[in-house]
Every structure is written in C-alpha cells, then in structure tokens.
Design a protein around this motif. Structure first.
Motif, mmCIF file in Angstrom:
data_model
loop_
_atom_site.group_PDB
_atom_site.id
_atom_site.type_symbol
_atom_site.label_atom_id
_atom_site.label_comp_id
_atom_site.label_asym_id
_atom_site.label_seq_id
_atom_site.Cartn_x
_atom_site.Cartn_y
_atom_site.Cartn_z
ATOM 1 N N VAL A 163 49.681 50.746 60.943
ATOM 2 C CA VAL A 163 49.461 51.728 59.872
ATOM 3 C C VAL A 163 50.735 51.880 59.048
ATOM 4 O O VAL A 163 50.726 51.736 57.823
ATOM 5 N N ALA A 164 51.842 52.156 59.731
ATOM 6 C CA ALA A 164 53.101 52.435 59.043
ATOM 7 C C ALA A 164 53.548 51.265 58.175
ATOM 8 O O ALA A 164 53.902 51.452 57.002
ATOM 9 N N GLU A 165 53.515 50.053 58.716
ATOM 10 C CA GLU A 165 53.986 48.886 57.968
ATOM 11 C C GLU A 165 52.854 47.974 57.511
ATOM 12 O O GLU A 165 52.921 47.401 56.432
ATOM 13 N N GLY A 166 51.810 47.834 58.325
ATOM 14 C CA GLY A 166 50.721 46.942 57.949
ATOM 15 C C GLY A 166 49.962 47.434 56.727
ATOM 16 O O GLY A 166 49.743 46.686 55.766
ATOM 17 N N VAL A 167 49.546 48.696 56.742
ATOM 18 C CA VAL A 167 48.833 49.255 55.590
ATOM 19 C C VAL A 167 49.726 49.251 54.355
ATOM 20 O O VAL A 167 49.285 48.953 53.242
ATOM 21 N N THR A 168 51.018 49.568 54.541
ATOM 22 C CA THR A 168 51.944 49.584 53.415
ATOM 23 C C THR A 168 52.142 48.187 52.844
ATOM 24 O O THR A 168 52.216 48.017 51.622
ATOM 25 N N THR A 169 52.231 47.183 53.701
ATOM 26 C CA THR A 169 52.358 45.804 53.218
ATOM 27 C C THR A 169 51.127 45.398 52.422
ATOM 28 O O THR A 169 51.235 44.741 51.373
ATOM 29 N N TYR A 170 49.955 45.779 52.896
ATOM 30 C CA TYR A 170 48.726 45.482 52.158
ATOM 31 C C TYR A 170 48.762 46.115 50.774
ATOM 32 O O TYR A 170 48.578 45.442 49.755
ATOM 33 N N TYR A 171 49.032 47.406 50.722
ATOM 34 C CA TYR A 171 49.001 48.101 49.438
ATOM 35 C C TYR A 171 50.150 47.686 48.519
ATOM 36 O O TYR A 171 50.031 47.759 47.292
ATOM 37 N N GLY A 172 51.268 47.248 49.085
ATOM 38 C CA GLY A 172 52.402 46.875 48.254
ATOM 39 C C GLY A 172 52.077 45.815 47.232
ATOM 40 O O GLY A 172 52.511 45.899 46.072
ATOM 41 N N ASP A 173 51.312 44.795 47.617
ATOM 42 C CA ASP A 173 50.902 43.749 46.671
ATOM 43 C C ASP A 173 49.553 44.068 46.039
ATOM 44 O O ASP A 173 49.338 43.813 44.841
ATOM 45 N N TYR A 174 48.640 44.616 46.825
ATOM 46 C CA TYR A 174 47.289 44.906 46.337
ATOM 47 C C TYR A 174 47.320 45.860 45.149
ATOM 48 O O TYR A 174 46.612 45.666 44.145
ATOM 49 N N LEU A 175 48.156 46.898 45.203
ATOM 50 C CA LEU A 175 48.204 47.861 44.094
ATOM 51 C C LEU A 175 48.836 47.273 42.842
ATOM 52 O O LEU A 175 48.577 47.748 41.733
ATOM 53 N N LEU A 176 49.659 46.245 42.997
ATOM 54 C CA LEU A 176 50.177 45.556 41.816
ATOM 55 C C LEU A 176 49.051 44.842 41.080
ATOM 56 O O LEU A 176 49.043 44.782 39.843
ATOM 57 N N ALA A 177 48.099 44.311 41.826
ATOM 58 C CA ALA A 177 46.931 43.701 41.187
ATOM 59 C C ALA A 177 46.013 44.778 40.622
ATOM 60 O O ALA A 177 45.509 44.661 39.500
ATOM 61 N N LYS A 185 35.245 43.204 41.475
ATOM 62 C CA LYS A 185 35.799 44.061 40.418
ATOM 63 C C LYS A 185 36.015 45.480 40.921
ATOM 64 O O LYS A 185 36.999 46.142 40.578
ATOM 65 N N GLN A 186 35.114 45.975 41.762
ATOM 66 C CA GLN A 186 35.290 47.304 42.349
ATOM 67 C C GLN A 186 36.548 47.351 43.214
ATOM 68 O O GLN A 186 37.264 48.349 43.233
ATOM 69 N N TRP A 187 36.808 46.256 43.903
ATOM 70 C CA TRP A 187 37.947 46.198 44.824
ATOM 71 C C TRP A 187 39.268 46.018 44.091
ATOM 72 O O TRP A 187 40.226 46.760 44.306
ATOM 73 N N LEU A 188 39.322 45.060 43.174
ATOM 74 C CA LEU A 188 40.600 44.674 42.574
ATOM 75 C C LEU A 188 40.794 45.237 41.161
ATOM 76 O O LEU A 188 41.871 45.074 40.583
ATOM 77 N N LYS A 189 39.737 45.845 40.609
ATOM 78 C CA LYS A 189 39.784 46.369 39.231
ATOM 79 C C LYS A 189 40.094 45.260 38.226
ATOM 80 O O LYS A 189 40.734 45.479 37.197
ATOM 81 N N GLN A 190 39.669 44.054 38.558
ATOM 82 C CA GLN A 190 39.818 42.912 37.656
ATOM 83 C C GLN A 190 38.521 42.122 37.649
ATOM 84 O O GLN A 190 37.786 42.114 38.637
ATOM 85 N N GLU A 191 38.277 41.444 36.549
ATOM 86 C CA GLU A 191 37.103 40.585 36.464
ATOM 87 C C GLU A 191 37.254 39.420 37.432
ATOM 88 O O GLU A 191 38.356 38.927 37.662
ATOM 89 N N PHE A 192 36.136 38.992 37.995
ATOM 90 C CA PHE A 192 36.158 37.863 38.923
ATOM 91 C C PHE A 192 36.676 36.613 38.225
ATOM 92 O O PHE A 192 37.448 35.843 38.792
ATOM 93 N N THR A 193 36.261 36.395 37.015
ATOM 94 C CA THR A 193 36.732 35.268 36.215
ATOM 95 C C THR A 193 37.794 35.771 35.256
ATOM 96 O O THR A 193 37.507 36.578 34.374
ATOM 97 N N GLU A 194 39.020 35.310 35.458
ATOM 98 C CA GLU A 194 40.120 35.787 34.623
ATOM 99 C C GLU A 194 40.044 35.171 33.243
ATOM 100 O O GLU A 194 39.680 34.007 33.062
#
Length: 583
Positions: A297-311, A567-576
C-alpha cells in the motif's frame, strides 16, 4: 524548548558542527537518542556511525559525565544542572535523497540523519539556527522564525523537514486550490519553467481531485540536480527531496520523464504514508525496526499512481505510460522471487534486506509487485462496478477514515475498504496476489483485457537468456561473468553465479561475441573459470522460453466496450491522435 545550532568550519572536510541546547531538566539522568533510521527507507541506517567528538557540557562549559548505552543512545549525569549542551561533528557526505551533504557552495541536510532528542522532550517545540553566509537562501518546508532560523512544532516535525541552503537556488511557485507549491532547483541546470510548471500543475490538480483535501498548508519540491547520472526521491511531511542527474540532460526527454515520475510519486506520498500510515508506524519509533506488512500500500499503490496519474492528467500519452509500466514488469521479473515470498512478507522483510538484491530468488520488491497488485485491484474494482468506482475511492476513504483523523490502518482495514468499494469479495485476489506467491500474470492478464489491453510474453532479446536461462553480470564489461541463473533452466545444471565464461565450442569469448557464436547452435560446450579453476560444461535448450519479458500493449481487436473502459480508466482515447509535425 530544545535549540539546535548547525555550522561548518571547513566544507572540504564534510563535517558539520552541531550544538544542541536542552533546558528544563529535572532528573539526575538524561537520555539522548539519535534516530537509527529515517521515514521512507525501512531499514536501520545507524546514523550514529557518522558522529565525531561527542561531548556534553554544563552551562559553565565544564564537561558532564555520559555513557553510551546503545549504538545511538547516551545516558548523561546532569549533576543537578537544569540545562546542558551537547556538541559533536557530523560527517555530511552522503549525496542521495535521504542523506546530507556539505559543499563549499551549498548545504543539504536531512535532520533525521544528525539531530538527537532528549527523552521526554520529543513533543516540545524546537528551533534550528543555521550559521550560513548572509546571501544564502534556504529551501525548506519549515517556517523561518528569524534570519536563517527554522522553527518546528516538535522533534518529528523537525527531522521530517530537510533543507537546502545556497546562494544559487532557483525557485518558482504555482498554486492549486489556494495551496502554494514551491519548486526549487539546486545545481548547474537550466529548468524550463514554461514546461515544468504546467506539467506539475496538471498532476497536482489530478491528485487533489482524487483526495479532495490536502494534508498540509504548502508543499516544497527540493530538487538537487547533479553532474552525473543519479535517481532518487524521498517523501517528507510537506516536501520531497529529489536527486537527479546528469544536470545537462534535465530537460531532455529521458531525464525529464524521470523528474515528472518521481515528483508525482512523492507528492502522492503526502497522503499515502505521511498521513495514511500503517498502525505499526503511528507514531514512528526511531530507535528500532518498525515492522509492517503493508508496503504494497505505502509504496506499491504510490508507485502505481506515480506514473498512472501522469497519463490520467494528460502529461503522459498512453504509450509513454505503458513504457513506464513495462519497465516495472521488467524489474519485477528480473528473478523468480515471486515464487518464494509474497509482497506482504517482503514488506516485513524490508528491514532485513529489502533494499539490496539479496540471495537469488528470495523476495519481491514492494514497489514493483505492489504496483502490479494496485493496477490489478484498480481494474478489478472498475470491472465489478461497471466503472462506477475504482481504487481512487479506496484511497480517498483511506485518507478520510485513517489519514485525516490520524488513525493507523491494518492490512485487514485495507482489504475491507477495497471489498466495500468493489461490492464483492476480493478474498481470492488478496490471498493470491498479496499474501501468496501465485504468478502475477494470472491476475494481470484478465484485468488488462477489461480495458482492451494484452499482456504479451516475449522471448528475451538476448538468445542465451531465453534458450538457456542465464544472464551476464551487467556491471562487469571486461569479461563474460554469470550474474543470474534461472531455477530449473539448462543453465542451472551447468553454471554458478560468478562463473567467468572463456570459450564457446572452443572459440574465445571476446568483444561481446557470445550472441554471434550462438547463432545456429543448439547444444554447446562452454569453457569457464569457477573459483580460478578451469571447467568445461555442456548446455542444451529444453524447449522452454526462459527469462521472458512481459509487455502491456493495446489489443488491436479490442471491442467498443473495452475501448470505452480504457477511456474511463486512463482518461484518454484508446486510439491516440497523431499530432502533425510542426512546420
């Protein structure tokens, strides 16, 4: 109120001079304690080994008797004095985001490395006076109570507030929801503020939207940009220290991507671990190990969100995000530790060997396996709720129910909240992914399918890795030395780590010709040195692809529903959309 004073006489020596004034003493003995570890790195670091010339003085300057009772604890005989002063030198020559460094042109200090506290006075307000050149600025999350004097609510507040001091700090500020975010750079670099500030604002805005409220009044990104390759970041109460290099590449894509990733990661820690804290660490006990099993939780969840939220905030494209995710997968599959120790048990063992490779195939990284586990959990919740809820809701409730009221959480609390948000039992997920040793791909493959993506299992780029199951030591470039051997592979019956390969089928190995000599070969004869003894062994492929590499990719046949989920997950279109080249 304890008063700390820090100065330096000769920057070239690396030694800081530290004085600690302690008042209102009412006991015949006083115990002094220096931290043995620092938040953000869960292993004993024994900072006391960097102290020199330790002395305790009465108000009149006469020495007081003292005795060391543990490696970082002293008992002082006060002899009726109500005040005393502790003096020592501290060697500040550790340049990373958790260390301290003294140079002629700047000073960087993590107070947890070098400041001690008097037992019973840990909750007293305290000050830290810095004897610095007049023109030097200070970058720190603590307020100034006077010229070059920092003020803290208590010892924990003080030691969780690193600072940089110099005459060459570069500084800009941005604002989100009325909160000031300070970005500081120390080093021979040229930040492009027109690029940096909008990107930082974007991921900050996304994090504030996720958690809804911010734990602290302001925030400081303390960046030390070095003239050599480096990467490290550490979270603090209302700041982070980030050390990166080389400086001349700061704004080039490769290093700038690292700046964004580590900055987003560390800001997320402001909620997750600095406030949302496991019950075993509330409060911190700096004298010993603080064992906990929720590093995922402390590091794993943070590592996930660290890159995921940039997308999710539009700073990264989906392809850039997948590059980072695939790097996590590559690091996770560097060995077979997943077969032997769960991520929860590996968290407990960070205090044992969590920050070094350790023996082969013993454990997993709470960062990498924890990140994969967080991604799977996010997609499982989205699937169970038809995208109505996600891991965001779990972390928001963790903040509201544990972080904000200052209550430590247990691993049972985290599972309970995840199941309440998902509306289904997640017992199998936790038993296998978090508390078990089931291969990650069993869960990641179907989770990715929900958002129209696949987990591709491909042969390693180097044929000897796939065919025989061994890797060479990448740190040794002058010889072909075995660095890793996969269990149950052909190499496992022939090689040992540190074997030096000399020849293949009688041909000398030199100038990286191993790959070329293997072309068209199946069974081969290898000559090697093992413990300075010459040996010859045979290798034969067994038909299994060893040491594969895993890659997340978009499925070209993804359905319209899967693309909508993406798109719901990443807030981006599937086809860029491909942007036209600038004229």
């Amino acid at each position: 109120m304890p008063h700390y004073h820090l100065s330096f006489q000769n920057p070239l020596s690396g030694f800081l001079q530290i004085r600690t004034s302690i008042e209102h003493i009412a006991t015949p003995e006083l115990y002094l304690q220096l931290p043995a570890w620092r938040p953000g790195r869960y292993e004993l670091q024994n900072f006391a080994q960097k102290l020199q010339g330790f002395a305790v003085l009465a108000p009149d300057g006469s020495p007081l008797p003292f005795r060391k009772v543990t490696k970082d604890r002293w008992r002082v005989e006060t002899q009726g004095h109500q005040a005393l002063e502790v003096r020592y030198n501290f060697h500040a020559r550790q340049m990373d985001a958790g260390g301290s460094w003294l140079a002629a042109d700047f000073l960087y200090v993590n107070p947890v490395n070098c400041l001690l506290t008097a037992e019973g006075q840990e909750q007293e307000p305290c000050t830290l006076a810095l004897d610095l050149p007049e023109e030097w600025q200070i970058a720190c999350g603590l307020p100034l109570s006077g010229p070059h004097t920092l003020e803290a609510l208590n010892f924990d507040h003080l030691v969780d507030s690193p600072f940089i001091a110099s005459a060459t700090l570069q500084h800009q500020v941005y604002q989100e929801q009325g909160i000031l975010f300070h970005v500081w750079f120390q080093g021979d670099c040229t930040p492009d503020w027109t690029q940096i500030l909008p990107h930082f604002q974007a991921f900050t805005r996304e994090q504030l939207a996720l958690f809804e409220t911010f734990p602290v009044k302001d925030y400081h990104f303390l960046n030390i940009i070095l003239p050599y390759t480096h990467y490290h970041g550490v979270e603090h109460l209302n700041s982070t220290v980030i050390t990166l290099g080389p400086a001349e590449q700061l704004m080039l894509p490769t290093l700038y991507k690292e700046l964004l990733g580590v900055s987003c990661h560390e800001l997320f820690h402001t909620w997750n671990i600095k406030q949302i804290r496991p019950q075993e660490m509330l409060p911190y006990d700096f004298t010993r190990e603080n064992y906990f099993r929720t590093g995922y939780v402390a590091e794993g969840v943070t590592t996930y969100y660290g890159d995921y939220l940039l997308a999710r905030s539009g700073v990264f494209t989906s392809e850039q995000y997948f590059q980072e995710l695939n790097t996590v997968l590559k690091r996770h599959t560097v060995d077979h530790g997943e077969q032997n120790l769960s991520v929860a048990d590996s968290s407990f063992d960070t205090w044992l060997d969590g920050y070094k490779p350790g023996i082969p195939d013993r454990k997993v990284s709470i960062y990498h396996k924890g990140c994969i586990g967080a991604l799977v959990l996010d997609l499982e919740i989205r699937k169970a709720t038809q995208n109505a809820r996600s891991l965001d809701d779990v972390m928001r409730r963790m903040w509201q129910e544990f972080g904000r009221p200052g209550i430590g959480y247990s691993e049972e609390d985290y599972q309970r909240l995840a199941e309440e948000v998902a509306g289904i039992s997640l017992e199998n997920y936790f038993r296998e992914m978090i508390f078990g040793t089931v291969p990650f791909e069993k869960w990641l493959t179907p989770a990715l399918a929900y958002v129209g993506c696949t987990l591709e299992k491909e042969p390693a780029v180097l044929p000897y890795e796939s065919l025989y199951g061994f890797r060479l030591n990448p740190t040794i470039t002058t010889a072909s030395v075995i660095g890793y051997v996969a269990p149950d592979s052909p190499a496992a019956a022939a090689f040992s780590v540190d074997d030096e390969l000399i020849a293949l089928n009688g041909r000398k190995l030199e100038n990286g010709n191993l790959v070329n000599l293997l072309k068209g070969q199946a069974e081969v004869e290898m000559t090697l040195f093992r413990q300075k003894t010459l040996k010859t062994v045979k290798l034969k492929p067994d038909g299994t692809v060893h040491l594969p590499q895993f890659c997340v990719k978009k499925n070209p046949t993804a359905t319209a529903e899967q693309q909508a989920n993406f798109k719901q997950w990443l807030k981006q279109e599937f086809t860029e959309t491909i942007q036209p080249a600038q004229a």
